[in-house]
Write an enzyme that holds these catalytic residues in place. Structure first.
Site, PDB file in Angstrom:
ATOM      1  CG  ASP A 228       3.376  -0.681   3.530  1.00 15.00           C
ATOM      2  OD1 ASP A 228       2.787  -1.321   2.686  1.00 15.00           O
ATOM      3  OD2 ASP A 228       3.854  -1.449   4.570  1.00 15.00           O
ATOM      4  CD  GLU A 289      -1.522  -1.301   2.506  1.00 17.96           C
ATOM      5  OE1 GLU A 289      -1.851  -2.816   1.952  1.00 17.96           O
ATOM      6  OE2 GLU A 289      -0.817  -1.236   3.437  1.00 17.96           O
TER       7      GLU A 289
HETATM    8  C1  NOJ Z   1       1.436  -3.665   2.600  1.00 19.06           C
HETATM    9  C2  NOJ Z   1       1.861  -3.928   1.336  1.00 19.06           C
HETATM   10  O1  NOJ Z   1       1.113  -3.457   0.128  1.00 19.06           O
HETATM   11  C3  NOJ Z   1       2.500  -5.388   0.965  1.00 19.06           C
HETATM   12  O2  NOJ Z   1       2.788  -5.704   0.016  1.00 19.06           O
HETATM   13  C4  NOJ Z   1       3.278  -5.766   2.414  1.00 19.06           C
HETATM   14  O3  NOJ Z   1       3.647  -7.060   2.377  1.00 19.06           O
HETATM   15  C5  NOJ Z   1       2.710  -5.126   3.623  1.00 19.06           C
HETATM   16  N1  NOJ Z   1       2.037  -4.076   3.647  1.00 19.06           N
HETATM   17  C6  NOJ Z   1       3.793  -5.152   4.544  1.00 19.06           C
HETATM   18  O4  NOJ Z   1       4.722  -3.826   4.464  1.00 19.06           O
END
Ligand code: NOJ
Length: 565
Positions: A228, A289
């Site tokens: 993430d 991500e």
């Molecule tokens: C990216 C995640 O996909 C999202 O859902 C989240 O709110 C933020 N990162 C913070 O962790």
């Protein structure tokens, strides 16, 4: 038929190891398992509720593994189900080595991993590496005093002056990225909500603790992690202010800035190289991500020697945002221009669903099949988002009072938050779409009676059966498994056409990205390719089984997949 035989094999040979299963499904044996795998993202809160409390859970997911196996999924990525105050629905982790009681127990997780293995479905967890919850014991200690041994595990600074944060950085979720803590009168940094303080990855103890978390889950049998917010791990230690963008403000009323001093810092690649070494000890996969602005940034996440992430998500492809043959062609060419496995997604739990984003209100089902035909036939790894295979639409809250996602409350009405893409999975036409016997945490979409697994399984022309046929083709056709990508008809403004070719097998993909019928003449000769005819493997509209490569007739938004003969 082949899938049924495989299914029988799986249930008999419980102990078969997974790489043997991967080869059973076809593909070059020298490829790693994740190079042929189809991933499927699950938002656990919304997938299946086994104990009827209105929230999805791990047992619910386990109960749907047969469905996922039938569909042709090889790995599931679960968004976070660790203990959490749920301020950001799990992306605020208070214990990395357990399961939130809302979702079940560690034993449930072990069972999910084991049952997945029996079906050749691996489990990938969401590793929230950039920040923890403010309720994590590490942060509780860290905030207790300036001299606490965990103080430096997070980013603490004095304010610029009384009541003023240390610099101008803003949070992605609105307001300053700093919060003052009365215990010590210092400010801590949070790129997301104040309840999500950023870890200080410059501290080697943080690195050790987080790598231990990864090992802990690998030893329990997970197959990898989706990392993430991986672009956020480091910040400029000098805390230089970010430049502002032309007096613009965002949905939360904050000045828009270029986050050049708190995103994409080169130091993060050192951490990824070390984490990759840990992951390689377990044959794991790392998905990133990786929101990037440029292809050069994206490339870097693979590592200069292929020693960082195997699967950084290509959000440049994701950002195309309109049905356009030239735009998709261009983005595919970019992804094809360098080494590394492209990773394609159309939807996730943070962004509007593709059915709504790309639908024109008239041909939505055709467009759903068209997009599936695109990213499931490209060279690379697709990550499906639960429900896209049945054509689930976005269902945004109708009023501010209905919003659950805090950013929707803050940004309303410009930003309605992310509830709309997180609605319950639609299993059947019964109460609450078969998700739960009680009122779900987030309302079921109004179209569930028409778009659900049970109804669509019975309809040979449904979006669901189209996905299933496509995935089956992708798992068994050598050209789709391992073929190189060859662009065709590169000047066509309406039709995206390409070949995948491998060991003499040539699969042709022709996608009508317009709302009118098209007759396509393929420019095979200019690419040195000869073919007499095409034998249809799958099409989203009625078409003769054999075609003439000099004239392929396509319906509006029609998809045509054929073998060249
Ligand atoms: C990216 C995640 O996909 C999202 O859902 C989240 O709110 C933020 N990162 C913070 O962790």
């Amino acid at each position: 038929m082949r899938r049924q035989i495989l299914g029988l094999l799986f249930s008999c040979l419980v102990c078969l190891n997974l790489s043997a299963i991967a080869q059973e499904k076809g593909g070059r044996p020298d490829q790693r398992w994740w190079q042929h795998a189809v991933f499927y993202e699950i938002y656990p809160r919304s997938f299946a509720d086994s104990n009827n409390d209105g929230l999805g859970d791990i047992k619910g997911i386990t109960s749907k593994l047969d469905y996922l196996h039938w569909l042709g999924v090889d790995a599931i990525w679960l968004t976070p189900m660790f203990p959490s105050p749920q301020v950001d629905f799990g992306y605020d982790v208070s214990d990395y080595e357990n399961v939130d009681p809302h979702y079940g127990t560690l034993a449930d997780m072990d069972q999910l991993i084991a049952e997945g293995k029996r079906r050749g479905i691996r489990v990938i967890l969401d590793f929230v590496v950039n920040h923890t919850s403010d309720q994590h014991p590490w942060f509780i200690e860290s905030r207790s005093s300036k001299t606490n041994p965990k103080r430096d595990w997070y980013i603490w600074r004095d304010g610029k002056s009384a009541g003023q944060p240390p610099n101008n950085w803003t949070s992605l979720f609105g307001g300053p990225a700093w919060r003052v803590d009365p215990a010590t009168n210092q400010w801590y940094y949070h790129y997301f909500y104040p309840a999500q303080p950023d870890l200080n990855w410059r501290n080697p103890e943080v690195e050790t603790a987080m790598f231990d978390v990864a090992r802990w889950w690998y030893r329990r049998g997970v197959a990898g992690f989706r990392l993430d917010a991986v672009t956020n791990l480091f910040e400029d230690p000098e805390l230089t202010d970010n430049p502002l963008v032309d007096h613009q403000t965002n949905a939360y009323g904050d000045p828009v800035q270029q986050p050049i001093h708190n995103l994409e810092l080169p130091e993060l690649h050192g951490v990824l190289q070390q984490l990759r070494k840990v992951s390689d000890e377990y044959d794991g996969v790392l998905i990133g991500e990786t929101w990037t602005d440029t292809v050069d940034q994206l490339k870097r996440y693979y590592g200069e020697h292929g020693n960082e992430l195997q699967l950084p998500i290509d959000f440049l492809f994701f950002a195309v945002g309109k049905i356009s043959a030239p735009d998709f062609r261009k983005q595919i060419a970019v992804a094809e221009s360098f080494e590394g496995q492209p990773v394609y997604v159309f939807s996730n739990h943070d962004e509007p669903r593709q059915y709504t984003k790309y639908g024109d209100g008239r041909h939505n089902d055709q467009i759903a099949k068209l997009l599936a035909s695109l990213y499931l036939t490209l060279r690379g790894t697709p990550i499906l988002y639960y429900g896209e295979e049945i054509g689930m639409e976005n269902n945004d809250p109708k009023t501010k009072e209905d919003v659950q996602d805090p950013i929707g409350k803050l940004g309303w009405p410009k930003d309605k938050g992310r509830d709309g893409e997180r609605t319950p999975m639609q299993w059947n036409a019964e109460v609450n779409a078969g998700f739960s016997q009680v009122k779900p945490w987030n309302p079921v979409d109004a179209l569930y009676k028409q778009y659900n697994v049970e109804v669509e399984r019975r309809d040979p022309n449904s979006i669901l059966n189209y996905y299933r046929n496509l995935l089956s083709l992708r798992h068994t056709n050598p050209a789709l498994l391992d073929g190189k990508y060859v662009a065709l008809n590169e000047d066509d403004p309406n039709v995206l056409a390409y070949l995948r070719s491998y060991a003499g097998k040539r699969v042709l993909i022709v996608l009508n990205m317009s709302g009118s019928t098209q007759a396509v003449k393929l420019d095979l000769l200019s690419k040195g390719i000869s073919a007499k005819s095409s034998k249809v493997l799958l099409a989203s509209f009625k078409t003769p089984k054999r075609g003439n490569v000099n004239k392929i007739d396509l319906e509006p938004f029609g998809a045509y997949i054929a073998e060249l003969e």
